[in-house]
Design a protein around this motif. Structure first.
Motif, PDB file in Angstrom:
ATOM      1  N   THR A 151      15.746  14.175  -5.746  1.00  0.00           N
ATOM      2  CA  THR A 151      16.668  13.285  -6.299  1.00  0.00           C
ATOM      3  C   THR A 151      17.445  12.224  -5.394  1.00  0.00           C
ATOM      4  O   THR A 151      18.310  11.529  -5.782  1.00  0.00           O
ATOM      5  N   LEU A 152      16.580  12.233  -3.823  1.00  0.00           N
ATOM      6  CA  LEU A 152      17.494  11.505  -2.894  1.00  0.00           C
ATOM      7  C   LEU A 152      17.339   9.829  -3.337  1.00  0.00           C
ATOM      8  O   LEU A 152      18.304   9.263  -3.146  1.00  0.00           O
ATOM      9  N   PHE A 153      16.100   9.670  -3.970  1.00  0.00           N
ATOM     10  CA  PHE A 153      15.993   8.168  -4.505  1.00  0.00           C
ATOM     11  C   PHE A 153      15.959   8.138  -5.801  1.00  0.00           C
ATOM     12  O   PHE A 153      15.328   9.020  -6.452  1.00  0.00           O
ATOM     13  N   SER A 154      16.319   7.232  -6.496  1.00  0.00           N
ATOM     14  CA  SER A 154      16.435   6.731  -8.042  1.00  0.00           C
ATOM     15  C   SER A 154      15.142   6.330  -8.486  1.00  0.00           C
ATOM     16  O   SER A 154      14.784   6.524  -9.435  1.00  0.00           O
ATOM     17  N   LYS A 155      14.509   5.264  -7.418  1.00  0.00           N
ATOM     18  CA  LYS A 155      12.742   5.095  -7.861  1.00  0.00           C
ATOM     19  C   LYS A 155      12.210   4.858  -6.510  1.00  0.00           C
ATOM     20  O   LYS A 155      12.964   4.934  -5.494  1.00  0.00           O
ATOM     21  N   ALA A 156      10.827   4.860  -6.537  1.00  0.00           N
ATOM     22  CA  ALA A 156      10.100   4.662  -5.660  1.00  0.00           C
ATOM     23  C   ALA A 156       8.967   3.670  -5.780  1.00  0.00           C
ATOM     24  O   ALA A 156       8.300   3.820  -7.060  1.00  0.00           O
ATOM     25  N   VAL A 157       8.529   2.728  -4.895  1.00  0.00           N
ATOM     26  CA  VAL A 157       7.288   2.001  -4.984  1.00  0.00           C
ATOM     27  C   VAL A 157       6.468   2.278  -3.876  1.00  0.00           C
ATOM     28  O   VAL A 157       6.915   2.399  -2.562  1.00  0.00           O
ATOM     29  N   THR A 259       8.569  13.944  -9.150  1.00  0.00           N
ATOM     30  CA  THR A 259       9.078  13.513 -10.546  1.00  0.00           C
ATOM     31  C   THR A 259      10.069  12.276 -10.475  1.00  0.00           C
ATOM     32  O   THR A 259      10.424  11.476 -11.393  1.00  0.00           O
ATOM     33  N   THR A 260      10.278  11.592  -9.227  1.00  0.00           N
ATOM     34  CA  THR A 260      10.943  10.463  -9.161  1.00  0.00           C
ATOM     35  C   THR A 260      10.236   9.326  -9.931  1.00  0.00           C
ATOM     36  O   THR A 260       8.992   9.028  -9.648  1.00  0.00           O
ATOM     37  N   PRO A 261      10.935   8.632 -10.734  1.00  0.00           N
ATOM     38  CA  PRO A 261      10.154   7.239 -11.352  1.00  0.00           C
ATOM     39  C   PRO A 261       9.540   6.344 -10.273  1.00  0.00           C
ATOM     40  O   PRO A 261      10.105   5.946  -9.173  1.00  0.00           O
ATOM     41  N   SER A 262       8.369   6.078 -10.400  1.00  0.00           N
ATOM     42  CA  SER A 262       7.680   5.479  -9.413  1.00  0.00           C
ATOM     43  C   SER A 262       6.712   4.609  -9.781  1.00  0.00           C
ATOM     44  O   SER A 262       6.080   4.626 -11.062  1.00  0.00           O
ATOM     45  N   LEU A 263       6.436   3.427  -9.205  1.00  0.00           N
ATOM     46  CA  LEU A 263       5.436   2.314  -9.340  1.00  0.00           C
ATOM     47  C   LEU A 263       4.607   2.448  -8.098  1.00  0.00           C
ATOM     48  O   LEU A 263       4.878   2.247  -6.951  1.00  0.00           O
ATOM     49  N   VAL A 264       3.332   2.484  -8.515  1.00  0.00           N
ATOM     50  CA  VAL A 264       2.230   2.721  -7.395  1.00  0.00           C
ATOM     51  C   VAL A 264       1.298   1.544  -7.538  1.00  0.00           C
ATOM     52  O   VAL A 264       0.678   1.070  -8.695  1.00  0.00           O
ATOM     53  N   LEU A 265       1.160   0.546  -6.468  1.00  0.00           N
ATOM     54  CA  LEU A 265       0.238  -0.609  -6.521  1.00  0.00           C
ATOM     55  C   LEU A 265      -0.860  -0.129  -5.605  1.00  0.00           C
ATOM     56  O   LEU A 265      -0.823   0.310  -4.773  1.00  0.00           O
ATOM     57  N   SER A 266      -1.914  -0.506  -6.317  1.00  0.00           N
ATOM     58  CA  SER A 266      -3.308   0.103  -5.843  1.00  0.00           C
ATOM     59  C   SER A 266      -4.174  -1.232  -5.489  1.00  0.00           C
ATOM     60  O   SER A 266      -4.406  -2.217  -6.543  1.00  0.00           O
ATOM     61  N   ASN A 287       5.936  10.888 -13.674  1.00  0.00           N
ATOM     62  CA  ASN A 287       6.723   9.600 -13.730  1.00  0.00           C
ATOM     63  C   ASN A 287       6.278   8.304 -13.026  1.00  0.00           C
ATOM     64  O   ASN A 287       7.098   7.490 -12.733  1.00  0.00           O
ATOM     65  N   ALA A 288       5.128   8.293 -12.885  1.00  0.00           N
ATOM     66  CA  ALA A 288       4.108   7.181 -12.129  1.00  0.00           C
ATOM     67  C   ALA A 288       3.697   6.148 -12.908  1.00  0.00           C
ATOM     68  O   ALA A 288       2.755   6.687 -13.833  1.00  0.00           O
ATOM     69  N   ARG A 289       3.788   4.962 -12.707  1.00  0.00           N
ATOM     70  CA  ARG A 289       2.967   3.896 -13.435  1.00  0.00           C
ATOM     71  C   ARG A 289       1.833   3.366 -12.237  1.00  0.00           C
ATOM     72  O   ARG A 289       2.566   2.598 -11.221  1.00  0.00           O
ATOM     73  N   LEU A 290       0.761   3.104 -12.516  1.00  0.00           N
ATOM     74  CA  LEU A 290      -0.279   2.640 -11.692  1.00  0.00           C
ATOM     75  C   LEU A 290      -0.742   1.328 -12.109  1.00  0.00           C
ATOM     76  O   LEU A 290      -0.838   0.779 -13.347  1.00  0.00           O
ATOM     77  N   VAL A 291      -0.543   0.270 -11.052  1.00  0.00           N
ATOM     78  CA  VAL A 291      -0.843  -1.149 -11.172  1.00  0.00           C
ATOM     79  C   VAL A 291      -1.863  -1.466 -10.378  1.00  0.00           C
ATOM     80  O   VAL A 291      -1.483  -1.163  -9.026  1.00  0.00           O
ATOM     81  N   VAL A 292      -2.827  -1.868 -10.838  1.00  0.00           N
ATOM     82  CA  VAL A 292      -4.216  -2.294  -9.945  1.00  0.00           C
ATOM     83  C   VAL A 292      -3.916  -3.728  -9.724  1.00  0.00           C
ATOM     84  O   VAL A 292      -3.954  -4.693 -10.510  1.00  0.00           O
ATOM     85  N   ILE A 293      -3.855  -4.127  -8.205  1.00  0.00           N
ATOM     86  CA  ILE A 293      -3.781  -5.638  -7.936  1.00  0.00           C
ATOM     87  C   ILE A 293      -5.029  -5.877  -7.459  1.00  0.00           C
ATOM     88  O   ILE A 293      -5.846  -5.600  -6.674  1.00  0.00           O
ATOM     89  N   GLU A 294      -5.685  -6.810  -8.610  1.00  0.00           N
ATOM     90  CA  GLU A 294      -7.243  -7.148  -8.472  1.00  0.00           C
ATOM     91  C   GLU A 294      -7.431  -8.025  -7.203  1.00  0.00           C
ATOM     92  O   GLU A 294      -6.662  -8.922  -7.035  1.00  0.00           O
ATOM     93  N   LYS A 295      -8.685  -7.536  -6.668  1.00  0.00           N
ATOM     94  CA  LYS A 295      -9.189  -8.662  -5.744  1.00  0.00           C
ATOM     95  C   LYS A 295      -8.321  -8.284  -4.128  1.00  0.00           C
ATOM     96  O   LYS A 295      -8.801  -8.846  -3.255  1.00  0.00           O
TER      97      LYS A 295
END
Length: 322
Positions: A151-157, A259-266, A287-295
């Motif tokens: 619970t330390l961080f409300s969100k993580a990238v 469990t921290t809401p997270s955005l993961v950039l791959s 609670n993670a969403r994966l976003v692939v950055i093409e190229k």
């Protein structure tokens, strides 16, 4: 939302006329005694009425000096920013006889420093929600921190998080090579030594780099490390690799508890990170969403404008959302 970002176009002049003066006038610096009395350096800046407060956990070999452009962009878009140099790199203290050794005894030491930094230096100055932004090795440190204090961080990238590294070796082979490397260091009576094939700092030309498509940003990165030689770091030691191997195994085994809401950039064309393992781990984070950055290559935040702006827009949209 209409975010503002710096551009590769005439970026050297932007540094001279805008970014460097901003760092002189708006960015404060400090240091604290981390675990084992290792000196840990940090920097921070707070705009008027910030949207939130971001803590940055950077990658291996990096210093907050390498993050000048990113910190400037975050500040210009209304975010308070705090960033530390992990022990053993950047401006922070070294722990071995060779200041170029990429070394840590245990990844929990990184986590201890990050937690102390956040709780004792960031939180007293915090405005708005507290959020975490990580790159590469900093993503492994960040994930371990989220496991320790959910619970330390409300969100993580997590950008190009180090949940697996290339070459992707089977556990038995990785363990055998690490054991052999540790035995060699013991025979030499050294606290640490480079892993097989690793060397002191080398400034590879842009044509051989697999970090970014931006020749401008890569050139500025190398110029910084030529100018600030104290932040130069060589390859990994066997001790660091042993610690990293254990950390990545812990993250994979425990990913369901992040469990921290997270955005993961791959980064789709990452030559450093084992994306198969990375995406397998992310798939277990509830609670993670994966976003692939093409190229994109590994260094998403210093990529060419098109790739960087795509990633930065997704990051700021995520952090600013209620």
């Amino acid at each position: 939302m209409d975010w503002k970002f710096t551009s590769e176009k005439d970026l050297a002049n932007t540094f001279n006329n805008t970014i460097d003066p901003f760092w002189e006038e708006q960015v404060s610096r400090g240091h604290f005694a981390g675990k084992g009395d290792v000196d840990v350096h940090y920097a921070w800046c707070i705009p008027d009425t910030p949207r939130s407060t971001i803590v940055i956990s950077s990658g291996r070999i990096e210093s907050y000096l390498k993050y000048k452009e990113l910190v400037f962009d975050l500040y210009q878009n209304g975010f308070a920013v705090f960033i530390l140099d992990h022990r053993g790199q950047g401006l922070s203290g070294r722990m071995t006889h060779d200041p170029q050794h990429g070394y840590v005894a245990h990844f929990d030491d990184y986590v201890d420093d990050l937690v102390y930094f956040t709780q004792n230096i960031v939180v007293p100055k915090q405005q708005g929600r507290l959020q975490l932004l990580c790159h590469s090795m900093g993503g492994a440190i960040g994930a371990l921190t989220l496991l320790r204090l959910p619970t330390l961080f409300s969100k993580a990238v997590l950008a190009s998080p180090m949940f697996g590294i290339k070459p992707a070796l089977p556990n038995w082979l990785a363990n055998s090579l690490i054991t052999a490397g540790l035995a060699v260091n013991k025979l030499r009576k050294q606290q640490s030594g480079y892993f097989f094939g690793q060397t002191p700092y080398i400034a590879y030309p842009y044509s051989l780099n697999k970090l970014t498509h931006s020749k401008t940003r890569y050139g500025l990165f190398r110029a910084l490390y030529d100018e600030e030689r104290r932040i130069q770091l060589g390859g990994v030691t066997t001790e660091w690799l042993c610690a990293a191997h254990g950390a990545m195994n812990t993250i994979e085994k425990s990913a369901g508890a992040i469990t921290t809401p997270s955005l993961v950039l791959s980064a789709d064309n990452d030559a450093i990170i084992d994306n198969k393992r990375q995406r397998r781990v992310v798939g277990q984070m509830p609670n993670a969403r994966l976003v692939v950055i093409e190229k994109a290559y590994h260094e998403i935040f210093t990529e060419s404008d098109d790739l960087r702006e795509e990633a930065m827009t997704k990051v700021l949209d995520f952090l600013a959302a209620t």
